[in-house]
Design an enzyme around this catalytic site. Structure first.
Site, short mmCIF file in Angstrom:
data_model
loop_
_atom_site.label_atom_id
_atom_site.label_comp_id
_atom_site.label_asym_id
_atom_site.label_seq_id
_atom_site.Cartn_x
_atom_site.Cartn_y
_atom_site.Cartn_z
N ARG A 51 -41.61 20.57 39.68
CA ARG A 51 -41.18 21.34 38.52
C ARG A 51 -42.36 22.07 37.86
NH1 ARG A 51 -36.96 20.18 34.92
NH2 ARG A 51 -37.39 21.17 32.94
N GLU A 93 -43.65 29.23 21.56
CA GLU A 93 -43.47 27.90 22.16
C GLU A 93 -44.12 26.85 21.28
OE1 GLU A 93 -42.06 26.20 24.89
OE2 GLU A 93 -43.14 24.50 24.00
N GLN A 94 -43.39 25.75 21.05
CA GLN A 94 -43.92 24.72 20.16
C GLN A 94 -45.09 23.94 20.76
OE1 GLN A 94 -40.71 21.98 19.36
NE2 GLN A 94 -40.61 21.24 21.46
N ASP A 128 -30.48 25.59 28.54
CA ASP A 128 -29.99 24.33 27.97
C ASP A 128 -29.60 24.47 26.50
OD1 ASP A 128 -30.32 22.98 30.32
OD2 ASP A 128 -31.75 21.50 29.55
N TYR A 182 -36.64 13.38 47.37
CA TYR A 182 -36.98 14.48 48.29
C TYR A 182 -38.46 14.83 48.21
CZ TYR A 182 -35.78 17.28 44.01
OH TYR A 182 -35.66 17.79 42.74
#
Ligand code: FAD
Length: 378
Positions: free
Chosen positions: A109, A35-36, A294, A215
């Site tokens: 998130r 992971e960067q 993605d 929400y």
């Protein structure tokens, strides 16, 4: 001689990369994640997780955490932007639990990311490792090079490195994703700031050329999230740290319902993110390298399915690679693409139309999918 387990490298420790790692480890595959980023923070954004990804997350052991930390709305409401007229109340809550056997969750998130990170041992995640190049290595393997000067090898590489994927670029060449001309203003803030206002628990306010979704993100209803899609053709920065101007945002929604204006008046600050998309890619797999999430099927957020489909990808990938020897990896990866591509392309195209749930819809083809039992392509 006992078989050595497959060694798979995943580029990117986002929601797609971490859930794929957990799924692969579940079938005995040895995983390393690169992971960067130097670390992770709980940045202000909400995320919806529908039954199609919840089935995967429950099987990974996250049921109790999700029930404790995520909000379950009774319905997903669509309303006219100014009058507030209800155009659709898509039943969730008990109705979705009865129909699909698992809930529909709304959450922070960062909370989902933290849960997924806890599923993998910290020592398999190498932070501060930005992939810059890849070559074939001996014995069908792949050699990776990182910007910090390090290198590593694996039997296969999964590019879960997001919409600007370097792995995609190595495979298919440089091509920027298409800017939609629209930006998402988004933030999470304490509902205490709203005073006596009781916001709708889960609602999308549809304007003629823009919308706003809001929400709760915890079962206590103490944090509210909103996200917009606002035309701003001159801004195309995608960065978690890009701040939006509250005055510009409030002016863009000054014809909206009083509840929307009250929410925007109460919010203390906001981030701004350019919305980009790609058409479905011609291929996601080359030899022992594959794309996920993605990196291969970025989509507009209008169906709230980008992360959910990346989580499905991980479950299907693990089923395709289960028990496979090193010389069978390329074929297993082609099978993964062939299984996933029709579904994710359909969701990408449907999402781009931005009509999802505005009026009554059959959502079962999306929410009813079970990545653990869906037929694998031949
Ligand atoms: P990413 O989350 O982009 O993760 C990629 C990771 O790879 C990052 O950690 C990055 O740092 C790392 N990386 C990148 N390049 C390199 C490199 N060269 N080397 C090493 N590491 C690298 N989806 C939903 O399911 N529900 C929702 O409600 C929802 N709402 C959304 C709202 C908005 C406004 C937006 C923009 C998206 C939304 N999505 C939603 C979509 C969702 O955010 C994405 O689909 C999802 O995050 C994709 O996950 P990923 O792991 O594939 O990619």
């Amino acid at each position: 001689m006992p078989k050595r387990p497959l060694r798979i490298a995943i580029i990117g420790a986002g929601i797609g990369g971490l859930s794929a790692a957990a799924c692969l480890r579940r079938v005995g595959i040895d995983v390393s994640i690169y992971e960067q980023a130097r670390g992770f923070t709980r940045l202000g954004a909400g995320i919806q997780q529908a039954p199609n990804s919840i089935r995967v997350l429950y099987a990974l052991g996250l049921k109790d955490k999700l029930l404790a930390q995520a909000f379950q709305p009774d319905s997903n409401d669509s309303r006219d932007h100014d009058s507030g007229r209800l155009t659709n109340a898509h039943a969730l809550g008990q109705s979705v639990r009865d129909r699909h056997g698992v809930p529909y969750f709304l959450m922070h998130r960062g909370d989902l990311h933290a849960m997924l990170a806890e599923l993998v041992p910290p020592d398999i995640v190498s932070l501060d490792h930005r992939l810059v190049g890849m070559e074939h290595a001996a014995d069908h393997g792949v050699r990776m090079r990182f910007s910090n000067g390090e290198a590593a090898e694996a039997d296969a590489v999964i590019g879960a490195d997001g919409v600007h994927s370097v792995v995609r670029e190595v495979m298919l060449g440089k091509e920027r994703p298409r800017f939609t001309g629209r930006v998402a203003y988004r933030t999470v803030f304490p509902t205490a700031r709203l005073g006596d206002l009781r916001p709708h628990p889960c609602v999308k306010w549809w304007g003629p050329d823009r919308h706003i979704v809001s929400y709760f993100v915890t079962p206590r209803r103490d944090e509210l999230y909103f996200v917009t899609s606002t035309p701003e053709p001159d801004f195309d920065v995608e960065s978690w740290s890009a701040k939006g101007d509250l005055g510009t945002l409030r002016a863009a929604y000054d014809t909206f319902h009083p509840q929307v204006r009250a929410i925007l008046a109460a919010c203390p600050d906001v981030h701004k993110w350019a919305l980009v998309e790609r058409d479905p890619l011609p291929r996601w797999v080359e030899g022992n390298v594959a794309l996920l999430g993605d990196a291969c099927h970025p989509m507009t957020p209008y169906m709230a399915q980008g992360a959910s489909t990346s989580i499905e990808d991980g479950a299907i990938l693990s089923r395709c690679l289960r028990g496979v020897e090193r010389d069978g990896v390329a074929q297993a990866l082609r099978r993964y693409q062939a299984t996933r591509e029709p579904r994710t392309s359909r969701i990408q195209r449907t999402s781009a139309r931005n009509t999802w749930l505005k009026d009554p819809h059959d959502a079962d083809w999306v929410y009813g999918y079970d990545a653990w039992t869906a037929p694998l392509a031949e």
